[in-house]
Write a protein that holds these residues in place. Structure first.
Motif, PDB file in Angstrom:
ATOM      1  N   THR A 219       0.816  -1.214   0.000  1.00 13.87           N
ATOM      2  CA  THR A 219       0.000   0.000   0.000  1.00 13.87           C
ATOM      3  C   THR A 219       0.849   1.264   0.000  1.00 13.87           C
ATOM      4  O   THR A 219       2.023   1.241   0.394  1.00 13.87           O
ATOM      5  CB  THR A 219      -0.933   0.007   1.238  1.00 13.87           C
ATOM      6  OG1 THR A 219      -1.768   1.168   1.179  1.00 13.87           O
ATOM      7  CG2 THR A 219      -0.164   0.027   2.553  1.00 13.87           C
ATOM      8  N   HIS A 220       0.218   2.362  -0.434  1.00  9.13           N
ATOM      9  CA  HIS A 220       0.817   3.687  -0.286  1.00  9.13           C
ATOM     10  C   HIS A 220       0.292   4.350   0.976  1.00  9.13           C
ATOM     11  O   HIS A 220       0.741   5.433   1.341  1.00  9.13           O
ATOM     12  CB  HIS A 220       0.418   4.585  -1.468  1.00  9.13           C
ATOM     13  CG  HIS A 220       1.150   4.283  -2.720  1.00  9.13           C
ATOM     14  ND1 HIS A 220       2.234   5.007  -3.127  1.00  9.13           N
ATOM     15  CD2 HIS A 220       0.974   3.331  -3.651  1.00  9.13           C
ATOM     16  CE1 HIS A 220       2.689   4.522  -4.262  1.00  9.13           C
ATOM     17  NE2 HIS A 220       1.932   3.495  -4.603  1.00  9.13           N
ATOM     18  N   ASP A 221      -0.701   3.720   1.580  1.00  5.33           N
ATOM     19  CA  ASP A 221      -1.437   4.372   2.656  1.00  5.33           C
ATOM     20  C   ASP A 221      -0.895   3.956   4.023  1.00  5.33           C
ATOM     21  O   ASP A 221      -1.147   2.861   4.521  1.00  5.33           O
ATOM     22  CB  ASP A 221      -2.918   3.981   2.506  1.00  5.33           C
ATOM     23  CG  ASP A 221      -3.763   4.594   3.588  1.00  5.33           C
ATOM     24  OD1 ASP A 221      -3.278   5.527   4.256  1.00  5.33           O
ATOM     25  OD2 ASP A 221      -4.900   4.132   3.779  1.00  5.33           O
ATOM     26  N   LEU A 222      -0.130   4.873   4.630  1.00  3.77           N
ATOM     27  CA  LEU A 222       0.517   4.545   5.906  1.00  3.77           C
ATOM     28  C   LEU A 222      -0.496   4.335   7.028  1.00  3.77           C
ATOM     29  O   LEU A 222      -0.251   3.568   7.955  1.00  3.77           O
ATOM     30  CB  LEU A 222       1.487   5.658   6.291  1.00  3.77           C
ATOM     31  CG  LEU A 222       2.676   5.806   5.345  1.00  3.77           C
ATOM     32  CD1 LEU A 222       3.427   7.094   5.631  1.00  3.77           C
ATOM     33  CD2 LEU A 222       3.606   4.614   5.477  1.00  3.77           C
ATOM     34  N   ALA A 223      -1.647   5.019   6.942  1.00  2.00           N
ATOM     35  CA  ALA A 223      -2.643   4.891   8.013  1.00  2.00           C
ATOM     36  C   ALA A 223      -3.178   3.460   8.061  1.00  2.00           C
ATOM     37  O   ALA A 223      -3.214   2.834   9.128  1.00  2.00           O
ATOM     38  CB  ALA A 223      -3.777   5.882   7.798  1.00  2.00           C
ATOM     39  N   GLU A 248       5.647   1.222  15.983  1.00  2.00           N
ATOM     40  CA  GLU A 248       6.991   1.763  16.178  1.00  2.00           C
ATOM     41  C   GLU A 248       7.484   2.515  14.942  1.00  2.00           C
ATOM     42  O   GLU A 248       8.030   3.611  15.042  1.00  2.00           O
ATOM     43  CB  GLU A 248       7.940   0.603  16.474  1.00  2.00           C
ATOM     44  CG  GLU A 248       8.823   0.840  17.663  1.00  2.00           C
ATOM     45  CD  GLU A 248       9.454  -0.456  18.106  1.00  2.00           C
ATOM     46  OE1 GLU A 248      10.490  -0.822  17.518  1.00  2.00           O
ATOM     47  OE2 GLU A 248       8.878  -1.112  19.008  1.00  2.00           O
ATOM     48  N   VAL A 249       7.269   1.894  13.763  1.00  2.00           N
ATOM     49  CA  VAL A 249       7.743   2.518  12.526  1.00  2.00           C
ATOM     50  C   VAL A 249       7.034   3.851  12.298  1.00  2.00           C
ATOM     51  O   VAL A 249       7.639   4.840  11.882  1.00  2.00           O
ATOM     52  CB  VAL A 249       7.531   1.564  11.317  1.00  2.00           C
ATOM     53  CG1 VAL A 249       7.763   2.288   9.996  1.00  2.00           C
ATOM     54  CG2 VAL A 249       8.450   0.351  11.433  1.00  2.00           C
ATOM     55  N   ILE A 250       5.723   3.892  12.604  1.00  2.00           N
ATOM     56  CA  ILE A 250       4.956   5.116  12.341  1.00  2.00           C
ATOM     57  C   ILE A 250       5.215   6.184  13.408  1.00  2.00           C
ATOM     58  O   ILE A 250       5.352   7.365  13.102  1.00  2.00           O
ATOM     59  CB  ILE A 250       3.430   4.798  12.268  1.00  2.00           C
ATOM     60  CG1 ILE A 250       3.149   3.801  11.135  1.00  2.00           C
ATOM     61  CG2 ILE A 250       2.602   6.072  12.111  1.00  2.00           C
ATOM     62  CD1 ILE A 250       3.412   4.315   9.736  1.00  2.00           C
ATOM     63  N   LEU A 251       5.304   5.745  14.664  1.00  2.00           N
ATOM     64  CA  LEU A 251       5.418   6.747  15.736  1.00  2.00           C
ATOM     65  C   LEU A 251       6.860   7.166  15.997  1.00  2.00           C
ATOM     66  O   LEU A 251       7.122   8.244  16.506  1.00  2.00           O
ATOM     67  CB  LEU A 251       4.792   6.212  17.033  1.00  2.00           C
ATOM     68  CG  LEU A 251       3.276   5.937  16.939  1.00  2.00           C
ATOM     69  CD1 LEU A 251       2.769   5.301  18.229  1.00  2.00           C
ATOM     70  CD2 LEU A 251       2.500   7.213  16.635  1.00  2.00           C
ATOM     71  N   LYS A 259      10.633   9.159   7.443  1.00  2.00           N
ATOM     72  CA  LYS A 259      10.177  10.453   7.979  1.00  2.00           C
ATOM     73  C   LYS A 259       9.563  11.300   6.860  1.00  2.00           C
ATOM     74  O   LYS A 259       8.537  11.950   7.056  1.00  2.00           O
ATOM     75  CB  LYS A 259      11.354  11.210   8.626  1.00  2.00           C
ATOM     76  CG  LYS A 259      11.833  10.523   9.900  1.00  2.00           C
ATOM     77  CD  LYS A 259      13.037  11.246  10.491  1.00  2.00           C
ATOM     78  CE  LYS A 259      13.665  10.409  11.596  1.00  2.00           C
ATOM     79  NZ  LYS A 259      14.993  10.849  11.993  1.00  2.00           N
ATOM     80  N   THR A 260      10.183  11.275   5.681  1.00  2.00           N
ATOM     81  CA  THR A 260       9.648  12.045   4.550  1.00  2.00           C
ATOM     82  C   THR A 260       8.285  11.496   4.140  1.00  2.00           C
ATOM     83  O   THR A 260       7.351  12.248   3.886  1.00  2.00           O
ATOM     84  CB  THR A 260      10.624  11.939   3.339  1.00  2.00           C
ATOM     85  OG1 THR A 260      11.930  12.217   3.819  1.00  2.00           O
ATOM     86  CG2 THR A 260      10.254  12.878   2.234  1.00  2.00           C
ATOM     87  N   ALA A 265       2.214  12.172   4.410  1.00  2.00           N
ATOM     88  CA  ALA A 265       0.959  11.420   4.575  1.00  2.00           C
ATOM     89  C   ALA A 265      -0.068  12.246   5.329  1.00  2.00           C
ATOM     90  O   ALA A 265       0.290  13.090   6.147  1.00  2.00           O
ATOM     91  CB  ALA A 265       1.241  10.124   5.331  1.00  2.00           C
ATOM     92  N   PRO A 266      -1.348  11.979   5.058  1.00  2.00           N
ATOM     93  CA  PRO A 266      -2.368  12.690   5.840  1.00  2.00           C
ATOM     94  C   PRO A 266      -2.302  12.305   7.309  1.00  2.00           C
ATOM     95  O   PRO A 266      -1.815  11.219   7.667  1.00  2.00           O
ATOM     96  CB  PRO A 266      -3.694  12.244   5.220  1.00  2.00           C
ATOM     97  CG  PRO A 266      -3.377  11.153   4.267  1.00  2.00           C
ATOM     98  CD  PRO A 266      -1.905  11.083   4.087  1.00  2.00           C
TER      99      PRO A 266
END
Ligand SMILES: Nc1ncnc2c1ncn2[C@@H]1O[C@H](COP(=O)(O)OP(=O)(O)OP(=O)(O)O)[C@@H](O)[C@H]1O
Ligand SMILES: [Mg+2]
Length: 286
Positions: A219-223, A248-251, A259-260, A265-266
Motif C-alpha cells: 500500500t501507499h497508505d501509511l494509516a 513503532e515505525v509510524i510513531l 520520515k519524509t 501522509a495525511p
C-alpha cells in the motif's frame, strides 16, 4: 473435499530470502540494467500481516510478483514451510495452492462475460478442491466467507452487476478457492471508493484473524498499513530501508525516507482517528 473443508492456516511460514530482481531497460540503442529489488528478506507467518510501503517505483509490486511466481528472481530464494519453491511438479502446485495474489483492479482481473460462479468454479476444479455436485455448495460457501450473501444470488451475477467492493471480494474469494494460506494483496483497495475501502480491509483482517491467513499488504497508505498490519517494511529504490512493529515505525521512524513519507501522509496515520473508524466498522458489519 468441499471448499468449506479446505484446511486453512497452517504452521509453516513464507520466507523471502535476499530477493534481487534486475530488469534490462532500453533507451534507443542503449541497454542498461535496472535493479528493481535489492536483497529483500522477510518472513510472513500465518495469522500475521506485513505491510510493504514505499513510493511509486520502489519495487513493491516486483516483490509481490516474484512471490506469486509471475517474475523469476534474478537471485535469492522463496521458501514455503522451510523448502525452496520447486520449479515443477506437485511441489510447485502445492505452492500455487498456498500462495495467492489479489490485484489492484478487480474489474480487470474478472472476465465480464462470465458469472461469479464460473470464476470460482474454475480454481476449485483446477486445484482439485471440489468437483461435480460439490461445486455449487463450495462456490456458495466461498462467497459467504467473503460476506457476499446469499451466495447463490452473487454466484449468478456478472462483474458489471456488482460494486467495486463486491468485485474485490470475489477476487479475494477466488484467491482463497485453492485453499490459500498466504495472500499477497497489491494495493487491494486503492481503486475502490474511499467509503468501501475499510469494509474490504476488515474482511482481510477477519480472514487473517479467524482463518490464520498470512497477508502481505502492499500500500501507499501509511494509516491503513499501521492499523491493519503487525509489521511494516519501508522500501526505497528497491531496498528495505526500515522495518519493525507497525506502531513503532509510524510513531518513531528512524530512517529519513520514512520520515519524509510520514510528513507527506495525511494526519490519520499518526492519530487514533482511523483506529476509531475501524472499530466502528468492525462493530457494525465486519
Ligand atoms: N517488466 C519490467 N521491465 C522493466 N522495468 C520494470 C518492469 N517491472 C517493473 N519495472 C521497474 O522496476 C521498478 C519497480 O517497479 P514496481 O512496479 O515494483 O514498483 P512499485 O513500488 O510497485 O510502484 P507503484 O507504487 O507505482 O505500484 C520501477 O522502476 C519499474 O519501472
Ligand atoms: Mg506497484
Amino acid at each position: 473435499m468441499s471448499a468449506s473443508q479446505v484446511p486453512v492456516g497452517g504452521t509453516g511460514v513464507l520466507e523471502v530470502k535476499n530477493l534481487v530482481k534486475d530488469f534490462t531497460v532500453r533507451s534507443g540503442w542503449k541497454r542498461s540494467k535496472l535493479r528493481a529489488v535489492n536483497e529483500v528478506s522477510f518472513t510472513l507467518e500465518p495469522g500475521k500481516t506485513i505491510a510493504l510501503v514505499g513510493e511509486s517505483g520502489s519495487g513493491k509490486s516486483t516483490v509481490a510478483r516474484m512471490i506469486a511466481q509471475l517474475e523469476t528472481p534474478t537471485t535469492g530464494e522463496i521458501h514455503l514451510d522451510g523448502r525452496a519453491i520447486a520449479r515443477h511438479g506437485d511441489a510447485l502446485a502445492r505452492y500455487r495452492h498456498a500462495v495467492q495474489m489479489v490485484f489492484q483492479d478487480p474489474f480487470a482481473s474478472l472476465n465480464p462475460y462470465h458469472t461469479v460462479g464460473h470464476h470460482l468454479e474454475r480454481p476449485l476444479k483446477i486445484h482439485g478442491v471440489a468437483k461435480g455436485d460439490d461445486l455449487e455448495p463450495a462456490v456458495h460457501a466461498l462467497l459467504e466467507r467473503v460476506n457476499l450473501t446469499p451466495g447463490e444470488v452473487f454466484a449468478a451475477k456478472r462483474p458489471h452487476e456488482m460494486s467495486g467492493g463486491q468485485r474485490q471480494r470475489v477476487a479475494i474469494a477466488r484467491a482463497l478457492a485453492p485453499g490459500a494460506r498466504f495472500l499477497v494483496a497489491d494495493e487491494p483497495v486503492s481503486m475502490l471508493d474511499v467509503s468501501i475501502r475499510l469494509g474490504v480491509l476488515n474482511l482481510l483482517a477477519r480472514l487473517q484473524r479467524e482463518e490464520n491467513l498470512g497477508v502481505l499488504y502492499i500500500t501507499h497508505d501509511l494509516a491503513t498499513a499501521r492499523h491493519f498490519s503487525d509489521e511494516i517494511l519501508v522500501m526505497y529504490r528497491g531496498n528495505v530501508v526500515e522495518r519493525g512493529p507497525s506502531d513503532e515505525v509510524i510513531l518513531n521512524p528512524q530512517h529519513d525516507y520514512t520520515k519524509t513519507l510520514l510528513a507527506a501522509a495525511p494526519e490519520p496515520s499518526r492519530h487514533g482517528k482511523l483506529r476509531d473508524e475501524v472499530r466502528a466498522e468492525l462493530a457494525g458489519n465486519a
